[in-house]
Design a protein around this motif. Structure first.
Motif, PDB file in Angstrom:
ATOM      1  N   PHE A   1      46.382  46.597  34.841  1.00  0.00           N
ATOM      2  CA  PHE A   1      46.282  47.869  34.552  1.00  0.00           C
ATOM      3  C   PHE A   1      45.002  47.986  33.759  1.00  0.00           C
ATOM      4  O   PHE A   1      44.211  48.999  33.797  1.00  0.00           O
ATOM      5  N   GLU A   2      44.860  47.095  32.733  1.00  0.00           N
ATOM      6  CA  GLU A   2      43.920  47.556  31.769  1.00  0.00           C
ATOM      7  C   GLU A   2      42.608  47.525  32.355  1.00  0.00           C
ATOM      8  O   GLU A   2      41.544  48.099  32.072  1.00  0.00           O
ATOM      9  N   ILE A   3      42.357  46.477  33.244  1.00  0.00           N
ATOM     10  CA  ILE A   3      41.038  46.279  34.086  1.00  0.00           C
ATOM     11  C   ILE A   3      40.767  47.444  35.114  1.00  0.00           C
ATOM     12  O   ILE A   3      39.856  48.072  35.114  1.00  0.00           O
ATOM     13  N   LYS A   4      42.131  47.714  35.650  1.00  0.00           N
ATOM     14  CA  LYS A   4      41.675  49.047  36.773  1.00  0.00           C
ATOM     15  C   LYS A   4      41.382  50.083  36.156  1.00  0.00           C
ATOM     16  O   LYS A   4      40.770  50.813  37.067  1.00  0.00           O
ATOM     17  N   ARG A   5      41.913  50.196  34.901  1.00  0.00           N
ATOM     18  CA  ARG A   5      41.599  51.688  34.144  1.00  0.00           C
ATOM     19  C   ARG A   5      39.779  52.122  34.119  1.00  0.00           C
ATOM     20  O   ARG A   5      39.810  53.248  34.280  1.00  0.00           O
ATOM     21  N   ARG A   6      39.340  50.853  34.023  1.00  0.00           N
ATOM     22  CA  ARG A   6      38.004  51.183  33.965  1.00  0.00           C
ATOM     23  C   ARG A   6      37.236  51.449  35.321  1.00  0.00           C
ATOM     24  O   ARG A   6      37.664  50.984  36.260  1.00  0.00           O
ATOM     25  N   GLU A   7      35.881  52.235  35.648  1.00  0.00           N
ATOM     26  CA  GLU A   7      35.421  52.200  36.917  1.00  0.00           C
ATOM     27  C   GLU A   7      34.798  51.293  37.118  1.00  0.00           C
ATOM     28  O   GLU A   7      34.958  50.804  38.379  1.00  0.00           O
ATOM     29  N   THR A   8      34.297  50.349  36.640  1.00  0.00           N
ATOM     30  CA  THR A   8      33.670  49.126  36.953  1.00  0.00           C
ATOM     31  C   THR A   8      34.093  48.084  35.607  1.00  0.00           C
ATOM     32  O   THR A   8      34.457  48.431  34.636  1.00  0.00           O
TER      33      THR A   8
ATOM     34  N   VAL B   1      37.701  38.152  34.488  1.00  0.00           N
ATOM     35  CA  VAL B   1      38.461  38.712  35.498  1.00  0.00           C
ATOM     36  C   VAL B   1      38.313  37.555  36.695  1.00  0.00           C
ATOM     37  O   VAL B   1      39.438  37.362  37.331  1.00  0.00           O
ATOM     38  N   GLU B   2      37.252  37.093  36.769  1.00  0.00           N
ATOM     39  CA  GLU B   2      36.952  35.991  37.589  1.00  0.00           C
ATOM     40  C   GLU B   2      37.875  34.887  37.462  1.00  0.00           C
ATOM     41  O   GLU B   2      38.416  34.090  38.387  1.00  0.00           O
ATOM     42  N   GLN B   3      37.877  34.342  36.207  1.00  0.00           N
ATOM     43  CA  GLN B   3      38.780  33.339  35.849  1.00  0.00           C
ATOM     44  C   GLN B   3      40.133  33.595  36.073  1.00  0.00           C
ATOM     45  O   GLN B   3      40.998  32.919  36.746  1.00  0.00           O
ATOM     46  N   ALA B   4      40.795  34.891  36.048  1.00  0.00           N
ATOM     47  CA  ALA B   4      42.204  35.175  36.063  1.00  0.00           C
ATOM     48  C   ALA B   4      42.498  35.080  37.670  1.00  0.00           C
ATOM     49  O   ALA B   4      43.461  34.609  37.928  1.00  0.00           O
ATOM     50  N   LYS B   5      41.450  35.689  38.341  1.00  0.00           N
ATOM     51  CA  LYS B   5      41.617  35.635  39.957  1.00  0.00           C
ATOM     52  C   LYS B   5      42.014  34.319  40.582  1.00  0.00           C
ATOM     53  O   LYS B   5      42.694  33.951  41.147  1.00  0.00           O
TER      54      LYS B   5
ATOM     55  N   ILE C   1      51.932  38.177  43.019  1.00  0.00           N
ATOM     56  CA  ILE C   1      50.503  37.705  42.682  1.00  0.00           C
ATOM     57  C   ILE C   1      49.582  38.251  43.626  1.00  0.00           C
ATOM     58  O   ILE C   1      48.537  38.578  43.309  1.00  0.00           O
ATOM     59  N   ASP C   2      49.957  38.343  45.062  1.00  0.00           N
ATOM     60  CA  ASP C   2      49.076  38.823  45.879  1.00  0.00           C
ATOM     61  C   ASP C   2      48.737  40.155  45.594  1.00  0.00           C
ATOM     62  O   ASP C   2      47.641  40.586  45.937  1.00  0.00           O
ATOM     63  N   ARG C   3      49.747  41.062  45.188  1.00  0.00           N
ATOM     64  CA  ARG C   3      49.683  42.454  44.909  1.00  0.00           C
ATOM     65  C   ARG C   3      48.670  42.502  43.556  1.00  0.00           C
ATOM     66  O   ARG C   3      47.561  43.629  43.722  1.00  0.00           O
ATOM     67  N   ALA C   4      48.854  41.758  42.398  1.00  0.00           N
ATOM     68  CA  ALA C   4      47.797  41.795  41.396  1.00  0.00           C
ATOM     69  C   ALA C   4      46.514  41.259  41.846  1.00  0.00           C
ATOM     70  O   ALA C   4      45.227  41.911  41.495  1.00  0.00           O
ATOM     71  N   LEU C   5      46.396  40.406  42.879  1.00  0.00           N
ATOM     72  CA  LEU C   5      45.011  39.816  43.440  1.00  0.00           C
ATOM     73  C   LEU C   5      44.200  40.872  44.183  1.00  0.00           C
ATOM     74  O   LEU C   5      43.096  41.192  43.990  1.00  0.00           O
ATOM     75  N   ASN C   6      45.180  41.688  44.924  1.00  0.00           N
ATOM     76  CA  ASN C   6      44.522  42.922  45.687  1.00  0.00           C
ATOM     77  C   ASN C   6      43.996  43.814  44.807  1.00  0.00           C
ATOM     78  O   ASN C   6      42.911  44.634  45.013  1.00  0.00           O
ATOM     79  N   ALA C   7      44.749  44.270  43.878  1.00  0.00           N
ATOM     80  CA  ALA C   7      44.176  45.242  42.773  1.00  0.00           C
ATOM     81  C   ALA C   7      42.974  44.779  41.974  1.00  0.00           C
ATOM     82  O   ALA C   7      41.951  45.512  42.072  1.00  0.00           O
ATOM     83  N   LEU C   8      42.899  43.465  41.500  1.00  0.00           N
ATOM     84  CA  LEU C   8      41.752  42.789  41.067  1.00  0.00           C
ATOM     85  C   LEU C   8      40.576  42.763  41.992  1.00  0.00           C
ATOM     86  O   LEU C   8      39.309  43.029  41.853  1.00  0.00           O
ATOM     87  N   GLU C   9      40.889  42.582  43.446  1.00  0.00           N
ATOM     88  CA  GLU C   9      39.592  42.417  44.377  1.00  0.00           C
ATOM     89  C   GLU C   9      39.258  43.743  44.658  1.00  0.00           C
ATOM     90  O   GLU C   9      37.905  43.892  44.875  1.00  0.00           O
ATOM     91  N   SER C  10      39.932  44.905  44.550  1.00  0.00           N
ATOM     92  CA  SER C  10      39.523  46.190  44.948  1.00  0.00           C
ATOM     93  C   SER C  10      38.703  46.978  43.884  1.00  0.00           C
ATOM     94  O   SER C  10      38.384  48.080  43.997  1.00  0.00           O
TER      95      SER C  10
END
Length: 146
Positions: free
Chosen positions: A42-49, A58-62, A96-105
């Motif tokens: 949620f912290e990462i998704k809150r930002r536009e980029t 983010v890449e390491q987390a994914k 985990i898949d849900r989190a990955l989808n959110a980070l990939e989007s």
């Protein structure tokens, strides 16, 4: 766990739309380290980029989440686990898949590469326009020579 139960869990995890309605886990242990996954996403998704300083994180987390997903999937496939443990693993994989989808989007995390691709496409369109405008269309030139 019976073979048919194992198969059902694997089908559930791999099903298209398995993450629809699924929650991102509050915390999850990834590579032996506790991660506040929901807060992070949620912290990462809150930002536009994704800011330049956060891209590597983010890449390491994914990457870590994908590795953890594969390890948990392997436990379902080959591990000596009970049906309850399998259900818990399947639920965590879907989370985990849900989190990955959110980070990939989040869009492209490499903005420089995306910009270069866009510039190359613009240049190609411009060159094509100029060739046509100047009567140097490649197809027309090869047809005249035959």
């Amino acid at each position: 766990m019976q073979a048919y139960e194992r198969k059902q869990l694997l089908e559930r995890v791999e099903r298209d739309g398995a993450t629809v309605g699924a929650d991102i886990p509050e915390t999850i242990e990834v590579q032996g380290e506790e991660l506040d996954l929901r807060t992070f996403v949620f912290e990462i998704k809150r930002r536009e980029t994704v800011p330049a300083g956060e891209r590597d994180r983010v890449e390491q987390a994914k990457q870590n989440l994908r590795r953890e997903r594969n390890e948990r999937l392997e436990l379902i496939e080959e591990g000596d686990i009970s049906r309850e443990e399998g259900e818990e693993l399947a639920g965590s994989i879907i989370g985990i898949d849900r989190a990955l989808n959110a980070l990939e989007s989040l869009g492209p995390t490499n903005l420089e590469r995306e910009q270069k691709v866009q510039q190359a496409a613009d240049t190609k369109r411009w060159m094509s326009f100029l060739k046509k405008a100047l009567g140097q269309d490649d197809d027309a030139g090869t047809r005249r020579g035959r």
